[in-house]
Scaffold this motif. Structure first.
Motif, PDB file in Angstrom:
ATOM      1  N   THR A 187       0.844  -1.181   0.000  1.00  0.00           N
ATOM      2  CA  THR A 187       0.000   0.000   0.000  1.00  0.00           C
ATOM      3  C   THR A 187       0.886   1.240   0.000  1.00  0.00           C
ATOM      4  O   THR A 187       1.774   1.365   0.843  1.00  0.00           O
ATOM      5  N   VAL A 188       0.654   2.140  -0.934  1.00  0.00           N
ATOM      6  CA  VAL A 188       1.355   3.421  -0.914  1.00  0.00           C
ATOM      7  C   VAL A 188       0.351   4.515  -1.253  1.00  0.00           C
ATOM      8  O   VAL A 188      -0.379   4.429  -2.238  1.00  0.00           O
ATOM      9  N   SER A 189       0.335   5.528  -0.425  1.00  0.00           N
ATOM     10  CA  SER A 189      -0.631   6.611  -0.560  1.00  0.00           C
ATOM     11  C   SER A 189      -0.263   7.563  -1.687  1.00  0.00           C
ATOM     12  O   SER A 189       0.907   7.869  -1.915  1.00  0.00           O
ATOM     13  N   THR A 190      -1.269   8.052  -2.360  1.00  0.00           N
ATOM     14  CA  THR A 190      -1.081   9.073  -3.394  1.00  0.00           C
ATOM     15  C   THR A 190      -1.147  10.485  -2.812  1.00  0.00           C
ATOM     16  O   THR A 190      -0.968  11.457  -3.546  1.00  0.00           O
ATOM     17  N   THR A 191      -1.419  10.575  -1.518  1.00  0.00           N
ATOM     18  CA  THR A 191      -1.655  11.893  -0.921  1.00  0.00           C
ATOM     19  C   THR A 191      -0.355  12.567  -0.479  1.00  0.00           C
ATOM     20  O   THR A 191      -0.194  13.769  -0.662  1.00  0.00           O
ATOM     21  N   PHE A 192       0.558  11.788   0.108  1.00  0.00           N
ATOM     22  CA  PHE A 192       1.775  12.386   0.671  1.00  0.00           C
ATOM     23  C   PHE A 192       3.043  11.819   0.051  1.00  0.00           C
ATOM     24  O   PHE A 192       4.046  11.623   0.728  1.00  0.00           O
ATOM     25  N   ASN A 193       2.980  11.500  -1.240  1.00  0.00           N
ATOM     26  CA  ASN A 193       4.158  11.004  -1.941  1.00  0.00           C
ATOM     27  C   ASN A 193       4.294  11.701  -3.278  1.00  0.00           C
ATOM     28  O   ASN A 193       3.341  12.295  -3.774  1.00  0.00           O
ATOM     29  N   GLU A 194       5.482  11.594  -3.857  1.00  0.00           N
ATOM     30  CA  GLU A 194       5.740  12.114  -5.198  1.00  0.00           C
ATOM     31  C   GLU A 194       5.627  10.958  -6.190  1.00  0.00           C
ATOM     32  O   GLU A 194       6.222   9.898  -5.970  1.00  0.00           O
ATOM     33  N   PRO A 195       4.911  11.134  -7.305  1.00  0.00           N
ATOM     34  CA  PRO A 195       4.742  10.025  -8.248  1.00  0.00           C
ATOM     35  C   PRO A 195       6.052   9.492  -8.819  1.00  0.00           C
ATOM     36  O   PRO A 195       6.166   8.301  -9.077  1.00  0.00           O
ATOM     37  N   PHE A 196       7.055  10.353  -8.988  1.00  0.00           N
ATOM     38  CA  PHE A 196       8.337   9.855  -9.516  1.00  0.00           C
ATOM     39  C   PHE A 196       8.928   8.820  -8.562  1.00  0.00           C
ATOM     40  O   PHE A 196       9.397   7.760  -8.973  1.00  0.00           O
ATOM     41  N   ASN A 197       8.885   9.127  -7.255  1.00  0.00           N
ATOM     42  CA  ASN A 197       9.426   8.198  -6.251  1.00  0.00           C
ATOM     43  C   ASN A 197       8.625   6.896  -6.217  1.00  0.00           C
ATOM     44  O   ASN A 197       9.198   5.808  -6.104  1.00  0.00           O
ATOM     45  N   VAL A 198       7.315   6.999  -6.296  1.00  0.00           N
ATOM     46  CA  VAL A 198       6.466   5.809  -6.203  1.00  0.00           C
ATOM     47  C   VAL A 198       6.644   4.919  -7.441  1.00  0.00           C
ATOM     48  O   VAL A 198       6.796   3.700  -7.336  1.00  0.00           O
ATOM     49  N   ALA A 199       6.667   5.529  -8.614  1.00  0.00           N
ATOM     50  CA  ALA A 199       6.846   4.761  -9.853  1.00  0.00           C
ATOM     51  C   ALA A 199       8.174   4.011  -9.809  1.00  0.00           C
ATOM     52  O   ALA A 199       8.259   2.833 -10.167  1.00  0.00           O
ATOM     53  N   ARG A 200       9.183   4.700  -9.331  1.00  0.00           N
ATOM     54  CA  ARG A 200      10.515   4.128  -9.282  1.00  0.00           C
ATOM     55  C   ARG A 200      10.604   2.960  -8.319  1.00  0.00           C
ATOM     56  O   ARG A 200      11.204   1.927  -8.628  1.00  0.00           O
ATOM     57  N   LYS A 201      10.002   3.117  -7.134  1.00  0.00           N
ATOM     58  CA  LYS A 201      10.098   2.057  -6.130  1.00  0.00           C
ATOM     59  C   LYS A 201       9.372   0.810  -6.601  1.00  0.00           C
ATOM     60  O   LYS A 201       9.862  -0.297  -6.418  1.00  0.00           O
ATOM     61  N   PHE A 202       8.184   0.965  -7.191  1.00  0.00           N
ATOM     62  CA  PHE A 202       7.472  -0.231  -7.648  1.00  0.00           C
ATOM     63  C   PHE A 202       8.177  -0.872  -8.840  1.00  0.00           C
ATOM     64  O   PHE A 202       8.206  -2.098  -8.967  1.00  0.00           O
ATOM     65  N   LEU A 235      13.381  -6.535  -8.759  1.00  0.00           N
ATOM     66  CA  LEU A 235      13.968  -7.313  -7.652  1.00  0.00           C
ATOM     67  C   LEU A 235      13.274  -8.665  -7.497  1.00  0.00           C
ATOM     68  O   LEU A 235      13.896  -9.664  -7.158  1.00  0.00           O
ATOM     69  N   SER A 236      11.972  -8.697  -7.740  1.00  0.00           N
ATOM     70  CA  SER A 236      11.174  -9.907  -7.511  1.00  0.00           C
ATOM     71  C   SER A 236      10.889 -10.661  -8.809  1.00  0.00           C
ATOM     72  O   SER A 236      10.079 -11.586  -8.811  1.00  0.00           O
ATOM     73  N   ASN A 237      11.508 -10.254  -9.898  1.00  0.00           N
ATOM     74  CA  ASN A 237      11.232 -10.870 -11.207  1.00  0.00           C
ATOM     75  C   ASN A 237       9.744 -10.871 -11.556  1.00  0.00           C
ATOM     76  O   ASN A 237       9.199 -11.891 -11.968  1.00  0.00           O
ATOM     77  N   GLY A 238       9.100  -9.706 -11.328  1.00  0.00           N
ATOM     78  CA  GLY A 238       7.729  -9.559 -11.828  1.00  0.00           C
ATOM     79  C   GLY A 238       6.634  -9.926 -10.849  1.00  0.00           C
ATOM     80  O   GLY A 238       5.574 -10.399 -11.246  1.00  0.00           O
ATOM     81  N   ARG A 239       6.833  -9.647  -9.562  1.00  0.00           N
ATOM     82  CA  ARG A 239       5.813 -10.028  -8.592  1.00  0.00           C
ATOM     83  C   ARG A 239       5.244  -8.842  -7.814  1.00  0.00           C
ATOM     84  O   ARG A 239       4.565  -9.025  -6.804  1.00  0.00           O
ATOM     85  N   ALA A 240       5.490  -7.610  -8.266  1.00  0.00           N
ATOM     86  CA  ALA A 240       5.063  -6.435  -7.497  1.00  0.00           C
ATOM     87  C   ALA A 240       3.638  -6.004  -7.810  1.00  0.00           C
ATOM     88  O   ALA A 240       3.168  -6.120  -8.947  1.00  0.00           O
ATOM     89  N   GLY A 241       2.948  -5.503  -6.793  1.00  0.00           N
ATOM     90  CA  GLY A 241       1.638  -4.886  -6.977  1.00  0.00           C
ATOM     91  C   GLY A 241       1.508  -3.668  -6.077  1.00  0.00           C
ATOM     92  O   GLY A 241       2.067  -3.640  -4.976  1.00  0.00           O
ATOM     93  N   TRP A 242       0.781  -2.666  -6.563  1.00  0.00           N
ATOM     94  CA  TRP A 242       0.617  -1.411  -5.824  1.00  0.00           C
ATOM     95  C   TRP A 242      -0.838  -1.249  -5.414  1.00  0.00           C
ATOM     96  O   TRP A 242      -1.714  -1.147  -6.258  1.00  0.00           O
ATOM     97  N   GLN A 252       6.758  -6.763 -15.415  1.00  0.00           N
ATOM     98  CA  GLN A 252       5.347  -6.973 -15.766  1.00  0.00           C
ATOM     99  C   GLN A 252       4.779  -5.881 -16.677  1.00  0.00           C
ATOM    100  O   GLN A 252       3.577  -5.819 -16.893  1.00  0.00           O
ATOM    101  N   GLY A 253       5.609  -4.995 -17.172  1.00  0.00           N
ATOM    102  CA  GLY A 253       5.092  -3.832 -17.903  1.00  0.00           C
ATOM    103  C   GLY A 253       4.632  -2.809 -16.881  1.00  0.00           C
ATOM    104  O   GLY A 253       5.280  -1.797 -16.648  1.00  0.00           O
ATOM    105  N   HIS A 254       3.531  -3.085 -16.244  1.00  0.00           N
ATOM    106  CA  HIS A 254       3.087  -2.350 -15.046  1.00  0.00           C
ATOM    107  C   HIS A 254       2.969  -3.337 -13.897  1.00  0.00           C
ATOM    108  O   HIS A 254       2.307  -4.377 -14.062  1.00  0.00           O
ATOM    109  N   PRO A 255       3.535  -3.022 -12.721  1.00  0.00           N
ATOM    110  CA  PRO A 255       3.142  -3.771 -11.532  1.00  0.00           C
ATOM    111  C   PRO A 255       1.609  -3.754 -11.435  1.00  0.00           C
ATOM    112  O   PRO A 255       0.967  -2.813 -11.920  1.00  0.00           O
ATOM    113  N   VAL A 256       1.014  -4.786 -10.858  1.00  0.00           N
ATOM    114  CA  VAL A 256      -0.443  -4.893 -10.787  1.00  0.00           C
ATOM    115  C   VAL A 256      -1.010  -3.760  -9.925  1.00  0.00           C
ATOM    116  O   VAL A 256      -0.503  -3.487  -8.835  1.00  0.00           O
ATOM    117  N   VAL A 257      -2.048  -3.091 -10.431  1.00  0.00           N
ATOM    118  CA  VAL A 257      -2.636  -1.956  -9.714  1.00  0.00           C
ATOM    119  C   VAL A 257      -3.862  -2.429  -8.923  1.00  0.00           C
ATOM    120  O   VAL A 257      -4.825  -2.941  -9.485  1.00  0.00           O
TER     121      VAL A 257
END
Lengths: 449, 449
Positions: free
Chosen positions: B97-112, B118-125, B211-216
């Protein structure tokens, strides 16, 4: 083995610190985003008993640079990578770079506290400020902040983060199943910070870090950077070419600490070194030349332009630098600018010679030779007030790190100036730094006495 | 085994979803910040072939709550923990879980993106917005944003993050050692987003996620939340007590997708379930009662007050709720408010009965009984248009998760509605979701044709 011990950081920059490292015959295409590869290198650094491994960071791809196509600019975000490494290593410290310019202190305090718990006390924060228009525009701003403003914010940011780390006292978690009391609210503190740049209520939502504070690292060597380091840093990464310059910096920064009530031992100064290791001096020189020959001309010129903040693409590459402005007019990395200017003035190097000079070490000290020769140079600085240790920058991974661990470390150990085994479990213990008392606990003690 | 397969998430909330879980005889004091413990539970979930494990998050300690002392509010930041788990697990999806209220989208996109590599395609936001004055004040704001404003920002934030993920096309890294070309600049794109809330230039500084996009993932069930889900989500976590309500929600959200050009299969709806498992129904009921008896009264009242956004501490605990305002006047979590209001109106529960009702499941569906009875209930919803799967919320770790994996999963497998082995390697493959084409690559195709 009871004498003063050198501190060593392994500066992980994949595929290597040399700008053309990725073209080296040994480099692999996927190395930069291959966790298994990076994990093996972290285990190698741990086998070498390094105090820490260190990750730099940037928040722009550099896509506007004319040499964008010629180098690796897609890499892991440091926090995810360090957290991944925390769970597959046991002893080595894990230091990550996080900017104070485009982050919120609550998020940064929390992530480092979390990494410190995840690694059982091995986290360190390299505090930087972010410059450059391209970075600013990734964060809703038109242009970079002025150098002084970035440092004002950084000072305040570090204060807020350390207060948040202290907001849960060490014994705030009671965990009494019988009475139903989980936490002692009198030991969990709002920080209510209201400053010029930041306003943060607190407390943090994680228990106090294992180390009290993760180790605070700093890399700026400008006047503002030195002041920030003297006031708040526990490790300083820096770049010097000669022992005289390094000694001057060492005594300057340590001399500034007394006015903040700090002892010089509370700060470890660790210049970067870029070692090229051969079984003979000739082999080392050949390795150096092999790398220089791999630099595309456009990359070299662009790298030098970037370091100076001046576009050099119009000048003959075998001619001299144009007239440079005074360092006071530079808004980027002032210390790196000065370093290149000094090199040009002193040795009269051409643009090509200058970019070859900085292409690997990026202004850090190159040491070239046999393991014994390299150990000699490190020992000289270490024993003569120029360094408490070094941040080692392998030209190419894995070879550069493997050779340092297999050949240079044993030489340092033989001389009794580097550990044979880890004696503590936390980064703070490796670095012989004390665990800070919570500033809120201190207040409570003051009231009671 | 070729029929439609149920999707399962393991909702990791330590020491358990029940508000008094930490007082359970089996719970350990350090469980919440003990990585080894959490790792063993992640491996258990992976042994059970769960699609994913899921971490919630908050950005305030809740220290102003009157029940602060009575529950666990110090825990790992989700990103550090997921990154640590990524390197010690192989198959299970990792959703944070990552909030869209108190974060910068560049940082969030990068971390996911980084977690996905790191996980070979297992991330979800799990995309959320942050409400509450206490959270706002940790981020330089006086009070929370209005509900509509938070969702406006969230819509724009998700768009920016997905554009950043697409900014490097899949084949942007060329890695030609011979020619010296590392990247193809024509396949790395600035996004130049200028919106009402955000301004971000891009490109990102990491290659396109595996994954192209981590799962939303999305969890809001308000009208604004449903619209965001229909437009952008691939998984929805939601909370319903009855199959009729769940069916209505299911067809409502899936019905909104067509206007965004999406197929109903592109979104998996997964209500939360809180299972209390016994070898007999009687044993399960006893387990339930044991937990209810551990709730301190002040915690129960405070938890209910929080869920409603109304202070109930002045009312008799065995009496009814006071008159409640209409849901339109609520600025917090609208769907949870409505859920409690419906419960009180329908069943005439007292304050104590209500807090006992929500103390564990927090408004999610409690299912109590033998493994067969629990499987019956899951199967009923799954086969009757109420759910594509479930987010499983164990009352207490490790028992609750262990029992689900050892007794309920085999029952579902026997019925042919849950996998016996992982058939893919990425979270997207587990969930039968397509890998999205980069929107920049799509444009290139459109121009060529």
């Amino acid at each position: 083995m009871t004498g003063k011990q050198m501190k060593l950081g392994a500066f992980f920059m994949l595929p290597g610190h040399h700008v053309a490292a990725w073209r080296h015959p040994e480099a692999q295409a996927d190395q930069v985003l291959n966790f298994e590869f990076i994990k093996q290198q972290a285990l190698t650094a741990e086998r070498g008993k390094f105090d820490m491994l260190f990750l730099a960071d940037g928040v722009a791809a550099g896509a506007t640079s004319s040499s964008f196509e010629q180098h690796a600019s897609a890499y892991f975000e440091p926090f995810t990578l360090l957290s991944g490494l925390a769970t597959v290593t046991k002893n080595i410290g894990l230091v990550g770079t996080v900017s104070t310019t485009f982050n919120e202190p609550f998020n940064v305090a929390r992530k480092f506290a979390s990494l410190d718990h995840l690694s059982n006390g091995r986290a360190g924060w390299n505090v930087v400020t972010s410059s450059g228009k391209e970075a600013a525009q990734n964060f809703g701003q038109q242009d970079e902040l002025l150098h002084e403003k970035r440092y004002e914010r950084a000072h305040e940011f570090v204060d807020v983060v350390t207060k948040l780390w202290d907001s849960w006292e060490d014994d705030a978690i009671v965990y009494n199943k019988e009475s139903g009391q989980y936490a002692d609210a009198t030991k969990v503190h709002a920080i209510n910070h209201e400053g010029e740049w930041l306003s943060v209520a607190g407390p943090l939502n994680i228990a106090r870090p294992v180390q009290g504070h993760p180790v605070v690292v700093q890399a700026g060597s400008s006047d503002a950077g030195k002041e920030l380091a003297a006031r708040t840093a526990e490790v300083v990464f820096t770049a010097w070419q000669t022992i005289e310059e390094a000694q001057a910096f060492y005594s300057d920064v340590k001399g500034r600490m007394a006015k903040y009530g700090r002892n010089p031992d509370e700060l470890k100064i660790m210049p970067g070194v870029y070692p090229i290791i051969g079984q003979t001096e000739k082999e080392a020189q050949e390795k150096r030349q092999q790398l220089l020959d791999l630099i595309p001309e456009s990359v070299g010129v662009s790298r030098l332009s970037q370091q100076l903040g001046i576009d050099l693409s119009g000048y003959p590459v075998d001619g001299p630098l144009p007239e440079l402005p005074d360092v006071s007019q530079i808004n980027g990395n002032k210390s790196r600018f000065q370093l290149v200017k000094d090199l040009a003035d002193r040795d009269g190097l051409s643009i090509r010679q200058l970019y070859q000079h900085i292409a690997g070490a990026r202004g850090h000290r190159e040491i070239i030779g046999t393991p014994e020769q390299i150990a000699d140079q490190l020992q000289e600085w270490f024993e003569n007030g120029a360094a408490d240790g070094f941040n080692v920058m392998p030209p190419v991974f894995p070879e550069g790190l493997n050779d340092f661990v297999d050949y240079v470390i044993p030489e340092l150990q033989k001389r009794g100036i580097f550990r044979e085994e880890y004696t503590g479990t936390t980064l703070r213990e490796h670095l012989e730094l004390q665990r800070p008392i919570s500033q809120f606990a201190k207040k409570a003690i003051a009231v009671e006495s």
